[in-house]
Design a protein around this motif. Sequence first.
Motif, PDB file in Angstrom:
ATOM      1  N   ALA A   2      63.448  72.235 -49.158  1.00 21.38           N
ATOM      2  CA  ALA A   2      62.780  73.013 -48.129  1.00 21.38           C
ATOM      3  C   ALA A   2      61.524  72.292 -47.641  1.00 21.38           C
ATOM      4  CB  ALA A   2      62.407  74.387 -48.675  1.00 21.38           C
ATOM      5  N   GLU A   3      61.303  72.371 -46.341  1.00 16.38           N
ATOM      6  CA  GLU A   3      60.112  71.760 -45.772  1.00 16.38           C
ATOM      7  C   GLU A   3      58.928  72.686 -45.991  1.00 16.38           C
ATOM      8  OE1 GLU A   3      58.484  70.091 -41.521  1.00 16.38           O
ATOM      9  OE2 GLU A   3      60.411  71.080 -41.611  1.00 16.38           O
ATOM     10  N   ASP A   4      57.922  72.227 -46.736  1.00 21.06           N
ATOM     11  CA  ASP A   4      56.741  73.030 -47.015  1.00 21.06           C
ATOM     12  C   ASP A   4      55.640  72.631 -46.050  1.00 21.06           C
ATOM     13  OD1 ASP A   4      54.828  74.678 -48.057  1.00 21.06           O
ATOM     14  OD2 ASP A   4      54.488  73.494 -49.861  1.00 21.06           O
ATOM     15  N   LEU A   5      55.282  73.544 -45.163  1.00 24.07           N
ATOM     16  CA  LEU A   5      54.240  73.283 -44.182  1.00 24.07           C
ATOM     17  C   LEU A   5      52.882  73.788 -44.645  1.00 24.07           C
ATOM     18  CD1 LEU A   5      56.219  74.255 -40.961  1.00 24.07           C
ATOM     19  CD2 LEU A   5      55.889  71.980 -41.948  1.00 24.07           C
ATOM     20  N   GLY A   6      52.820  74.344 -45.851  1.00 24.07           N
ATOM     21  CA  GLY A   6      51.550  74.803 -46.403  1.00 24.07           C
ATOM     22  C   GLY A   6      51.213  76.248 -46.122  1.00 24.07           C
ATOM     23  N   PHE A   7      52.195  77.037 -45.708  1.00 19.89           N
ATOM     24  CA  PHE A   7      51.956  78.452 -45.433  1.00 19.89           C
ATOM     25  C   PHE A   7      52.325  79.300 -46.636  1.00 19.89           C
ATOM     26  CE2 PHE A   7      52.330  76.766 -41.165  1.00 19.89           C
ATOM     27  CZ  PHE A   7      51.300  77.419 -40.517  1.00 19.89           C
ATOM     28  N   LEU A   8      51.611  80.411 -46.779  1.00 17.84           N
ATOM     29  CA  LEU A   8      51.851  81.371 -47.847  1.00 17.84           C
ATOM     30  C   LEU A   8      51.511  82.746 -47.298  1.00 17.84           C
ATOM     31  CD1 LEU A   8      52.332  81.847 -50.952  1.00 17.84           C
ATOM     32  CD2 LEU A   8      49.865  81.635 -51.185  1.00 17.84           C
ATOM     33  N   PHE A   9      52.310  83.747 -47.663  1.00 19.98           N
ATOM     34  CA  PHE A   9      51.959  85.103 -47.246  1.00 19.98           C
ATOM     35  C   PHE A   9      51.874  86.009 -48.458  1.00 19.98           C
ATOM     36  CE2 PHE A   9      56.572  85.361 -47.181  1.00 19.98           C
ATOM     37  CZ  PHE A   9      56.847  86.643 -47.633  1.00 19.98           C
ATOM     38  N   VAL A  10      50.971  86.983 -48.361  1.00 20.06           N
ATOM     39  CA  VAL A  10      50.753  87.951 -49.435  1.00 20.06           C
ATOM     40  C   VAL A  10      50.759  89.337 -48.810  1.00 20.06           C
ATOM     41  CG1 VAL A  10      49.140  88.762 -51.191  1.00 20.06           C
ATOM     42  CG2 VAL A  10      49.356  86.315 -50.745  1.00 20.06           C
ATOM     43  N   ALA A  11      51.586  90.225 -49.361  1.00 21.31           N
ATOM     44  CA  ALA A  11      51.604  91.616 -48.918  1.00 21.31           C
ATOM     45  C   ALA A  11      50.597  92.380 -49.768  1.00 21.31           C
ATOM     46  CB  ALA A  11      52.999  92.206 -49.077  1.00 21.31           C
ATOM     47  N   ARG A  12      49.649  93.022 -49.125  1.00 25.38           N
ATOM     48  CA  ARG A  12      48.602  93.773 -49.826  1.00 25.38           C
ATOM     49  C   ARG A  12      48.905  95.266 -49.789  1.00 25.38           C
ATOM     50  NH1 ARG A  12      42.999  91.017 -47.758  1.00 25.38           N
ATOM     51  NH2 ARG A  12      43.231  89.068 -48.907  1.00 25.38           N
ATOM     52  N   ASN A  13      48.202  95.996 -50.627  1.00 21.73           N
ATOM     53  CA  ASN A  13      48.314  97.457 -50.612  1.00 21.73           C
ATOM     54  C   ASN A  13      47.887  97.977 -49.248  1.00 21.73           C
ATOM     55  OD1 ASN A  13      49.106  97.488 -53.267  1.00 21.73           O
ATOM     56  ND2 ASN A  13      47.055  97.859 -54.051  1.00 21.73           N
ATOM     57  N   GLY A  14      48.504  99.020 -48.801  1.00 21.52           N
ATOM     58  CA  GLY A  14      48.194  99.587 -47.499  1.00 21.52           C
ATOM     59  C   GLY A  14      49.016  98.982 -46.376  1.00 21.52           C
ATOM     60  N   GLY A  15      49.961  98.100 -46.701  1.00 25.59           N
ATOM     61  CA  GLY A  15      50.853  97.558 -45.697  1.00 25.59           C
ATOM     62  C   GLY A  15      50.338  96.347 -44.943  1.00 25.59           C
ATOM     63  N   GLU A  16      49.243  95.763 -45.379  1.00 23.63           N
ATOM     64  CA  GLU A  16      48.676  94.596 -44.719  1.00 23.63           C
ATOM     65  C   GLU A  16      49.317  93.323 -45.262  1.00 23.63           C
ATOM     66  OE1 GLU A  16      44.245  94.231 -43.610  1.00 23.63           O
ATOM     67  OE2 GLU A  16      44.470  93.219 -45.542  1.00 23.63           O
ATOM     68  N   VAL A  17      49.566  92.343 -44.385  1.00 18.35           N
ATOM     69  CA  VAL A  17      50.113  91.047 -44.785  1.00 18.35           C
ATOM     70  C   VAL A  17      49.132  89.971 -44.342  1.00 18.35           C
ATOM     71  CG1 VAL A  17      51.992  89.396 -44.506  1.00 18.35           C
ATOM     72  CG2 VAL A  17      52.503  91.837 -44.614  1.00 18.35           C
ATOM     73  N   VAL A  18      48.749  89.122 -45.287  1.00 16.38           N
ATOM     74  CA  VAL A  18      47.828  88.028 -44.982  1.00 16.38           C
ATOM     75  C   VAL A  18      48.609  86.717 -45.061  1.00 16.38           C
ATOM     76  CG1 VAL A  18      45.734  86.818 -45.682  1.00 16.38           C
ATOM     77  CG2 VAL A  18      45.871  89.299 -45.882  1.00 16.38           C
ATOM     78  N   ILE A  19      48.556  85.930 -43.988  1.00 18.13           N
ATOM     79  CA  ILE A  19      49.201  84.621 -43.942  1.00 18.13           C
ATOM     80  C   ILE A  19      48.103  83.573 -44.039  1.00 18.13           C
ATOM     81  CG2 ILE A  19      50.614  83.040 -42.589  1.00 18.13           C
ATOM     82  CD1 ILE A  19      51.782  85.506 -41.159  1.00 18.13           C
ATOM     83  N   SER A  20      48.252  82.659 -44.986  1.00 21.62           N
ATOM     84  CA  SER A  20      47.266  81.586 -45.129  1.00 21.62           C
ATOM     85  C   SER A  20      47.951  80.238 -44.945  1.00 21.62           C
ATOM     86  CB  SER A  20      46.579  81.657 -46.486  1.00 21.62           C
ATOM     87  OG  SER A  20      47.521  81.522 -47.526  1.00 21.62           O
ATOM     88  N   HIS A  21      47.146  79.277 -44.500  1.00 22.97           N
ATOM     89  CA  HIS A  21      47.635  77.910 -44.299  1.00 22.97           C
ATOM     90  C   HIS A  21      46.708  76.980 -45.067  1.00 22.97           C
ATOM     91  CE1 HIS A  21      48.074  74.101 -41.914  1.00 22.97           C
ATOM     92  NE2 HIS A  21      49.311  74.366 -42.270  1.00 22.97           N
ATOM     93  N   ARG A  22      47.273  76.376 -46.104  1.00 17.58           N
ATOM     94  CA  ARG A  22      46.530  75.468 -46.973  1.00 17.58           C
ATOM     95  C   ARG A  22      45.245  76.093 -47.496  1.00 17.58           C
ATOM     96  NH1 ARG A  22      49.795  71.230 -46.410  1.00 17.58           N
ATOM     97  NH2 ARG A  22      50.496  70.622 -44.357  1.00 17.58           N
TER      98      ARG A  22
END
Length: 75
Positions: A2-22
Motif C-alpha cells: 500500500a502507498e503510504d502518503l502519511g495520512f491518519l484518521f482518528v474517530a473521536r467521541n461525539g462523532g468527530e473525525v480528525v485527519i492528520s498528515h505526518r
Amino acid sequence: MAEDLGFLFVARNGGEVVISHRGTVAATLRGDTAQAFLAEMDLLDPASQQQQMARLTGNDLRGSEGQARPQPRNG
C-alpha cells in the motif's frame, strides 16, 4: 504494498473525525460529513484510504499545479 502518503484518521467521541498528515492536523470532520467519511473508509483498501484523505484535505496537488504564474491568455 500500500502507498503510504502519511495520512491518519482518528474517530473521536461525539462523532468527530480528525485527519492528520505526518503528525499535523489537516482536517476535522463533524456531523454527517464525518459519518459518511467513516462509512467510506470501511469500504476502501489502505492505499485508497490514503488517496481519499489526500483529496479531502486538498493535499493531492503535487508538482506544478499551484506554482504557475497567471498567464494573460488564461485570465
